[in-house]
Write a protein that holds these residues in place. Structure first.
Motif, PDB file in Angstrom:
ATOM      1  N   UNK A  28       0.831  -1.188   0.000  1.00 18.03           N
ATOM      2  CA  UNK A  28       0.000   0.000   0.000  1.00 18.03           C
ATOM      3  C   UNK A  28       0.876   1.251   0.000  1.00 18.03           C
ATOM      4  N   UNK A  29       1.337   1.687  -1.188  1.00 22.44           N
ATOM      5  CA  UNK A  29       2.200   2.863  -1.224  1.00 22.44           C
ATOM      6  C   UNK A  29       1.440   4.120  -0.821  1.00 22.44           C
ATOM      7  N   UNK A  34       5.428   9.535  -1.459  1.00 19.56           N
ATOM      8  CA  UNK A  34       6.176   9.491  -2.719  1.00 19.56           C
ATOM      9  C   UNK A  34       6.410  10.897  -3.258  1.00 19.56           C
ATOM     10  N   UNK A  35       5.409  11.754  -3.168  1.00 19.51           N
ATOM     11  CA  UNK A  35       5.582  13.126  -3.638  1.00 19.51           C
ATOM     12  C   UNK A  35       6.631  13.848  -2.810  1.00 19.51           C
ATOM     13  N   UNK A  36       6.638  13.606  -1.499  1.00 17.56           N
ATOM     14  CA  UNK A  36       7.659  14.216  -0.644  1.00 17.56           C
ATOM     15  C   UNK A  36       9.045  13.697  -1.002  1.00 17.56           C
ATOM     16  N   UNK A  37       9.137  12.414  -1.311  1.00 19.50           N
ATOM     17  CA  UNK A  37      10.422  11.839  -1.705  1.00 19.50           C
ATOM     18  C   UNK A  37      10.909  12.459  -3.016  1.00 19.50           C
ATOM     19  N   UNK A 135       7.581   1.109 -13.406  1.00 19.27           N
ATOM     20  CA  UNK A 135       6.269   1.747 -13.330  1.00 19.27           C
ATOM     21  C   UNK A 135       5.622   1.690 -11.957  1.00 19.27           C
ATOM     22  N   UNK A 136       5.998   0.741 -11.113  1.00 20.97           N
ATOM     23  CA  UNK A 136       5.440   0.635  -9.773  1.00 20.97           C
ATOM     24  C   UNK A 136       5.832   1.796  -8.886  1.00 20.97           C
ATOM     25  N   UNK A 137       6.850   2.568  -9.276  1.00 23.23           N
ATOM     26  CA  UNK A 137       7.286   3.726  -8.502  1.00 23.23           C
ATOM     27  C   UNK A 137       6.471   4.972  -8.790  1.00 23.23           C
ATOM     28  N   UNK A 138       5.622   4.934  -9.794  1.00 24.26           N
ATOM     29  CA  UNK A 138       4.846   6.115 -10.153  1.00 24.26           C
ATOM     30  C   UNK A 138       3.835   6.433  -9.060  1.00 24.26           C
ATOM     31  N   UNK A 139       3.734   7.712  -8.681  1.00 22.19           N
ATOM     32  CA  UNK A 139       2.694   8.083  -7.715  1.00 22.19           C
ATOM     33  C   UNK A 139       1.320   7.774  -8.304  1.00 22.19           C
ATOM     34  N   UNK A 140       0.469   7.170  -7.512  1.00 24.39           N
ATOM     35  CA  UNK A 140      -0.881   6.870  -7.945  1.00 24.39           C
ATOM     36  C   UNK A 140      -1.032   5.530  -8.644  1.00 24.39           C
ATOM     37  N   UNK A 141       0.084   4.847  -8.968  1.00 30.08           N
ATOM     38  CA  UNK A 141       0.006   3.547  -9.599  1.00 30.08           C
ATOM     39  C   UNK A 141      -0.029   2.487  -8.521  1.00 30.08           C
ATOM     40  N   UNK A 142      -1.042   1.650  -8.556  1.00 24.83           N
ATOM     41  CA  UNK A 142      -1.165   0.621  -7.541  1.00 24.83           C
ATOM     42  C   UNK A 142      -0.207  -0.525  -7.878  1.00 24.83           C
ATOM     43  N   UNK A 143       0.522  -0.952  -6.864  1.00 25.70           N
ATOM     44  CA  UNK A 143       1.440  -2.059  -7.050  1.00 25.70           C
ATOM     45  C   UNK A 143       0.692  -3.373  -6.892  1.00 25.70           C
ATOM     46  N   UNK A 144       1.124  -4.368  -7.634  1.00 23.89           N
ATOM     47  CA  UNK A 144       0.505  -5.680  -7.523  1.00 23.89           C
ATOM     48  C   UNK A 144       0.976  -6.361  -6.272  1.00 23.89           C
ATOM     49  N   UNK A 145       0.074  -7.075  -5.655  1.00 22.93           N
ATOM     50  CA  UNK A 145       0.418  -7.827  -4.447  1.00 22.93           C
ATOM     51  C   UNK A 145       0.994  -9.166  -4.901  1.00 22.93           C
ATOM     52  N   UNK A 146       2.205  -9.443  -4.476  1.00 24.91           N
ATOM     53  CA  UNK A 146       2.846 -10.715  -4.833  1.00 24.91           C
ATOM     54  C   UNK A 146       2.477 -11.764  -3.801  1.00 24.91           C
ATOM     55  N   UNK A 147       2.093 -12.916  -4.300  1.00 27.51           N
ATOM     56  CA  UNK A 147       1.704 -14.005  -3.396  1.00 27.51           C
ATOM     57  C   UNK A 147       2.789 -15.036  -3.346  1.00 27.51           C
TER      58      UNK A 147
END
Length: 147
Positions: A28-29, A34-37, A135-147
């Motif tokens: 859950x990014x 991320x914007x502050x970073x 692409x997972x580092x983009x603000x607003x892009x949801x990362x996939x949950x790895x199982x």
């Protein structure tokens, strides 16, 4: 011997708790974080490029902060950026840059003022390149949950 008997379950519990919190953080990014970073990376990038003296830095950073506030107001909130006419936006961005040109020149001189605008442009390129590679580092892009 009895002391180690109680220590093992406690260590196990600590490891499980830490692993669970790490799992939650990676799935859950936080877009604000991320914007502050990104802002912190930009400041570090500009600092390195300009190599400001202490005196120059004291004059430069307050002007920079005002400049960034004006630029954010011109670009608009994320939700409405696509609705803004591209040419109008570019014209307004140029107006803000011209408005601050003299203030940056007074703070750090013409050479470093030009270096600043160049560094700002370079940073955007570096950031876009980095985001395109992951692409997972983009603000607003949801990362996939790895199982």
């Amino acid at each position: 011997m009895k002391k180690t008997h109680y220590l093992i379950p406690i260590i196990g519990l600590i490891l499980i708790t830490n692993f669970s919190s790490l799992q939650a953080q990676t799935t859950q990014p936080d877009p604000i974080n991320k914007e502050e970073k990104i802002r912190a990376l930009e400041v570090a990038f500009i600092s390195r490029k300009l190599n400001l003296t202490t005196d120059e830095a004291q004059k430069f950073w307050p002007v920079y902060n005002e400049y960034k506030t004006d630029m954010r107001s011109v670009v608009g909130p994320k939700e409405k950026r696509k609705e803004i006419d591209v040419l109008d936006k570019e014209e307004k961005v140029l107006e803000v840059r011209k408005k601050y040109k003299d203030r940056f020149t007074q703070a750090v001189g013409e050479k470093k003022m030009n270096q600043f605008f160049q560094a700002e442009h370079e940073f955007r390129g570096v950031l876009l390149n980095r985001l395109n590679k992951n692409p997972g580092n983009r603000p607003g892009v949801k990362q996939r949950i790895k199982k």
